[in-house]
Design a protein around this motif. Structure first.
Motif, mmCIF file in Angstrom:
data_model
loop_
_atom_site.group_PDB
_atom_site.id
_atom_site.type_symbol
_atom_site.label_atom_id
_atom_site.label_comp_id
_atom_site.label_asym_id
_atom_site.label_seq_id
_atom_site.Cartn_x
_atom_site.Cartn_y
_atom_site.Cartn_z
ATOM 1 N N GLU A 16 0.857 -1.354 -0.230
ATOM 2 C CA GLU A 16 -0.266 -0.208 0.113
ATOM 3 C C GLU A 16 1.174 1.171 -0.792
ATOM 4 N N LYS A 17 1.674 1.172 -0.013
ATOM 5 C CA LYS A 17 3.049 2.102 0.954
ATOM 6 C C LYS A 17 3.369 2.913 -0.649
ATOM 7 N N VAL A 18 4.205 1.914 -1.350
ATOM 8 C CA VAL A 18 5.024 1.694 -2.764
ATOM 9 C C VAL A 18 3.720 2.089 -3.525
ATOM 10 N N TRP A 19 2.163 1.287 -3.368
ATOM 11 C CA TRP A 19 1.555 1.997 -4.353
ATOM 12 C C TRP A 19 1.086 3.333 -4.194
ATOM 13 N N ALA A 29 5.843 13.227 -6.831
ATOM 14 C CA ALA A 29 6.851 14.174 -6.991
ATOM 15 C C ALA A 29 7.997 14.232 -6.816
ATOM 16 N N LYS A 30 8.014 13.686 -5.448
ATOM 17 C CA LYS A 30 9.426 13.580 -4.594
ATOM 18 C C LYS A 30 10.589 12.352 -5.049
ATOM 19 N N LEU A 127 10.491 5.824 0.700
ATOM 20 C CA LEU A 127 10.471 4.403 1.513
ATOM 21 C C LEU A 127 10.244 4.770 2.894
ATOM 22 N N GLU A 128 11.959 4.320 2.878
ATOM 23 C CA GLU A 128 12.383 4.125 4.219
ATOM 24 C C GLU A 128 12.162 5.317 5.164
ATOM 25 N N GLU A 129 11.769 6.327 5.092
ATOM 26 C CA GLU A 129 11.678 7.181 5.528
ATOM 27 C C GLU A 129 10.319 7.833 6.014
ATOM 28 N N MET A 130 9.658 6.817 5.116
ATOM 29 C CA MET A 130 7.691 7.234 5.309
ATOM 30 C C MET A 130 7.150 6.458 6.220
#
Length: 130
Positions: A16-19, A29-30, A127-130
């Motif tokens: 879900e996070k990757v999606w 945009a990041k 993703l590691e920061e989220m």
């Protein structure tokens, strides 16, 4: 000739996070570039990079949340299709990229190979920061 850039990425993040990273305009945009994407089939949007004076016109072709997203990528002298396929197994999300429709192995093709590899690294950090 119809050449395809194909790359695999693996993330220790929920699917879900990757999606979300692929379909939320602010998050996308990041790690790619400014855009106004919406994961809705038929939605027309643009990627924009003012530094390179680049505008990519896109249209969402396919949405199968959270497993598949496809859109056109038209600009910078190319007319291609980008397709993301996601799969989650044993705590890892596998992300497969295909950008198809290149006419020859030229600067645009090689730039896409390099660019997506770099953006995949940027996505992993995000993703590691989220």
């Amino acid at each position: 000739m119809n050449l395809t850039v194909s790359q695999e990425f693996n993330f220790k993040s929920p699917i879900e996070k990757v999606w979300h990273s692929l379909t939320d305009a602010n998050t996308l945009a990041k790690w790619v570039m400014a855009n106004d994407i919406k994961p809705v089939v038929g939605h027309k949007f643009q990627f924009r990079n003012e530094q390179w004076n680049l505008v990519i016109d896109s249209e969402v072709l396919e949405v199968e949340e959270p497993y598949r997203l496809s859109y056109t990528w038209v600009g910078g002298g190319i007319n291609t299709t980008v397709t993301w396929t996601l799969k989650h197994e044993d705590g890892t999300t596998y992300l497969h990229l295909e950008q198809s429709g290149f006419e020859k192995e030229d600067q645009a093709f090689n730039g896409a190979k390099y660019g997506w590899a770099k953006m995949g690294e940027d996505l992993n950090k995000l993703l590691e920061e989220m």
